[in-house]
Design an enzyme around this catalytic site. Structure first.
Site, mmCIF file in Angstrom:
data_model
loop_
_atom_site.group_PDB
_atom_site.id
_atom_site.type_symbol
_atom_site.label_atom_id
_atom_site.label_comp_id
_atom_site.label_asym_id
_atom_site.label_seq_id
_atom_site.Cartn_x
_atom_site.Cartn_y
_atom_site.Cartn_z
ATOM 1 N N HIS A 90 47.124 52.047 4.236
ATOM 2 C CA HIS A 90 46.133 51.184 3.596
ATOM 3 C C HIS A 90 44.967 52.033 3.090
ATOM 4 C CE1 HIS A 90 48.423 48.746 6.416
ATOM 5 N NE2 HIS A 90 48.068 47.671 5.739
ATOM 6 N N HIS B 23 45.407 47.190 -1.209
ATOM 7 C CA HIS B 23 45.205 46.908 0.214
ATOM 8 C C HIS B 23 46.183 47.669 1.095
ATOM 9 C CE1 HIS B 23 45.470 44.776 4.044
ATOM 10 N NE2 HIS B 23 44.295 44.240 3.787
ATOM 11 N N GLU C 20 40.129 32.467 26.957
ATOM 12 C CA GLU C 20 41.089 33.396 27.563
ATOM 13 C C GLU C 20 41.427 34.587 26.674
ATOM 14 O OE1 GLU C 20 42.169 29.793 30.167
ATOM 15 O OE2 GLU C 20 41.498 30.116 28.106
ATOM 16 N N HIS D 32 51.045 22.903 32.460
ATOM 17 C CA HIS D 32 50.335 23.922 33.235
ATOM 18 C C HIS D 32 51.268 24.769 34.101
ATOM 19 C CE1 HIS D 32 46.854 21.816 31.863
ATOM 20 N NE2 HIS D 32 46.021 22.423 32.673
#
Length: 693
Positions: free
Chosen positions: A47, A282, A431, A493
């Site tokens: 890049h 890019h 998290e 869960h």
């Protein structure tokens, strides 16, 4: 509040450029541009666009603002640099070469090649001067928040009047992709809450992503979002040519000490290329023709490659010498600090050397079968708090679950803006950022970070956990509610696939203790494992302390817990299912079937043991049955038959859920009996490849 350093914002490809700065500065900047473009062109991969657009920013950071010593990349008070948009790493490698790190022109020429120290994205284990492994977008900015937290805490812990030992900054460059990934929002929100004034982020605002113009999918006001997070923001509308404005922005950011700063730097991707300002520059080399034209435009000979003019090399050589002097001055200050504060200095040096104190295990509990049955999440809390008393380098926290996963440190208060000496971090329900921030804290050095949530939500921070392993960072992933045994919360869960996932990750150790002694042993393994993460899995429900359990044998991964001579079957189990296997063995014994019980707190560690030991534990020729309330993937390495989960769980009291899926002593005994009674050809059909010694 945001303020702007305004300049013309016309598309650079269609205007005459007006530059500020000296000829030497622009010679340095254009050297960076051509070096990065040559690096990508030689590899025919990479890049080039972002490095060419970011060259002025990189030059100012490395030549004027950052404090570092290239001859000692580990100097503790160095400024940290993070390239969050890691695909632009040709820029970072070029800077490391110019700045005097052990990155040569030959290393640049071997960019993205096997065995090189210049891989396709920055890796801290490969390249001197690379602080963290980046590439997955957003990870770097979250790592930078962790680096800034570590610096803030270390300064509060060790700085004393007249001795500002720790005062470094963390600089991070990030792009549109980092902003779009949710992790960056989580991390930036927490950084603003904590008021991390030592964190300066520079946004490469080039308006281009892989698909094309960012307006295709990204039109938000980034500055307003970061202001809402509590950041100081600055606009530089011409970061291509106006280094005076860039310099002023960085200087302004350094003066703001009560909150992090974001500099929105308007750049042109692929500056100097015929394809500048477009997605075409890019993620692909410029091509020989365009590269030659760009070099001509930038004042370089198009026939030459990897050129560092003498005046540029001399300029950066002076900066490198200044860096060596900076560290020498710091070490002189530390000598005076040692004389004034000998105990603090000794503690500082111990931790800088990644050494554990001789008595770090003092006070760790032992358990017997007479002790009350307790959930291992409670046992982990007790062990963690003993260790935190002995090891002040332990810092960490939970994703808004402290009352459930019992992670608070009784020996300390919270790490907050007003109390930076606190060791408990309130990550909030974040998290993904939490895991990456843990990596940043580990990368800083001096700390053993832990991060905690329910085991099922390791999936929320998995990209960061995977990078912990790739980076060899000692991060403790404290995962409670580790099976269908969490019961009433139900299948949303209950982790089914997480144990197979974490065990599958290279350089990661997963530990699932069966009782109190194994909980102690699991933490000991995790602390002593200095160069890699550990996933520690704990139950919500109570488990008994088992006859034969051992803290020391956890390091072996698996061991014989209870035995019978001339055993007919081996039951190998983990965590809360070990006690179920013990119950099953009693039932089988009444029927004349002799069962050996093997507790396997860590299959990862068992894999590492010599073949002779593994044969000693799992007797060749004897049927092995695994018992684990989790997905069965991976067990075929060691077991002929697996009693495990082949579906999602269910909501209900723990005993009912376990019974529904076959995890009671009587049910396990019945399953073993049925399997042993099956014809030999059916038994062996369960196993494609038996355990390979």
């Amino acid at each position: 509040m945001s303020h702007s350093i305004e300049h013309t914002d016309t598309h650079v490809a269609k205007r005459a450029r007006t530059r500020s700065g000296s000829d030497l500065e622009w010679r340095c900047i254009n050297t960076i541009r051509t070096l990065a473009a040559d690096t990508v062109q030689r590899a025919n991969s990479g890049h080039p666009g972002a490095p060419m657009g970011l060259a002025p920013t990189a030059h100012l950071l490395w030549a004027e603002f950052m404090r570092y010593n290239p001859t000692n990349p580990a100097w503790i008070n160095r400024d940290r640099f993070v390239l969050s948009n890691g695909h632009a790493c040709a820029l970072q490698y070029s800077m490391l070469h110019l700045a005097g790190y052990q990155v040569t022109l030959e290393d640049l020429k071997h960019f993205r090649q096997i065995g090189s120290i210049t891989p396709g994205h920055p890796e801290n284990t490969h390249t001197p001067g690379v602080e963290v492994t980046t590439g997955p977008l957003g990870q770097g900015i979250a790592n930078a928040v962790g680096l800034a937290i570590a610096q803030t805490h270390l300064a509060a812990e060790f700085n004393r009047p007249g001795f500002e030992l720790i005062n470094n900054h963390t600089y991070v460059i990030l792009g549109d992709g980092c902003h779009m990934e949710g992790i960056s929002g989580e991390a930036a929100s927490l950084a603003g809450h904590l008021g991390l004034g030592n964190l300066i982020a520079i946004y490469d605002d080039n308006k281009i992503s892989i698909d094309g113009e960012t307006e295709l999918a990204f039109t938000e006001d980034v500055a307003k979002r970061f202001e809402a997070y509590g950041w100081h923001t600055i606009h530089v509308s011409d970061a291509d040519d106006d280094i005076v404005a860039l310099r002023a922005a960085i200087e302004s950011a350094k003066k703001v000490t009560d909150r992090p700063s974001l500099i929105l730097a308007r750049t042109t991707i692929g500056y100097g290329s015929e394809k500048e300002g477009t997605e075409k520059v890019h993620g692909a080399p410029l091509g020989d023709k365009d590269l030659a034209a760009a070099k001509t435009r930038l004042g370089f000979d198009p026939a030459q490659s990897f050129v560092v003019p003498a005046e540029v090399a001399a300029h950066y050589g002076q900066i490198a010498a200044q860096g060596q002097q900076l560290e020498a001055d710091w070490r002189a200050q530390f000598d005076a600090y040692r004389a004034a504060h000998p105990a603090l200095a000794a503690e500082f040096e111990r931790r800088a050397n990644n050494e554990l104190p001789a008595d770090w295990k003092k006070g760790l509990p032992t358990f017997t079968p007479k002790d009350k049955a307790v959930a291992t999440r409670q046992l982990h809390s007790d062990v963690l708090n003993v260790l935190a008393n002995n090891l002040p380098e332990i810092v960490g926290g939970s994703a808004d679950l402290a009352p459930s996963n019992l992670t608070e440190l009784k020996c300390s208060h919270d790490f907050q803006k007003a109390t930076p000496e606190g060791r408990y971090i309130r990550f909030g329900v974040r998290e993904h950022a939490m895991g990456a921030i843990g990596n940043g804290i580990a990368a800083y050095g001096m700390y053993i970070p832990y991060v905690a949530t329910f085991f099922n939500f390791l999936s929320y921070c998995w990209p960061a956990a995977r990078l912990s392993a790739l980076s060899h960072f000692r991060v403790l992933y404290v995962m409670t509610h580790d099976s269908i045994g969490l019961g009433e919360d139900g299948p949303t869960h209950q982790p089914i696939e997480m144990l197979p996932l974490s065990r599958a990750c290279p350089d990661m150790v997963t530990l699932r203790p069966a009782d109190g002694n194994e909980t102690v042993g699991s933490y000991v393994v995790a602390i002593e494992r200095k160069h890699g993460p550990a996933v520690l899995c704990f139950t919500r429900h109570a488990v008994p302390h088992l006859e034969g359990s051992s803290a020391e044998k956890v390091a072996l991964g698996a061991y014989v817990l209870q035995d019978q001579a001339n055993h007919d079957v081996i039951l190998i189990a983990t965590g809360s299912e070990v006690s179920i296997a013990v119950e099953a063995a009693r039932t089988l014994a009444n029927e004349g079937i002799k069962a050996r019980i093997v507790s396997a707190p860590s299959l990862d560690l068992f894999d590492q043991q010599p073949a002779a030991y593994r044969c000693e534990v799992l007797t060749p020729g004897v049927t092995v049955v695994s018992v684990e309330a989790s997905g069965v993937t991976g067990w075929t390495r060691y077991s002929h038959f697996s009693i495990g989960m082949r579906s999602f769980g269910a909501s209900g009291p723990v005993k009912d859920v376990f019974a529904k899926f076959g995890f009671t002593g009587d049910q396990v005994a019945a399953s073993v009996r049925t399997f042993l009674g099956a014809p030999a050809e059916r038994r062996h059909a369960h196993l494609a490849v038996h355990y390979d010694y």
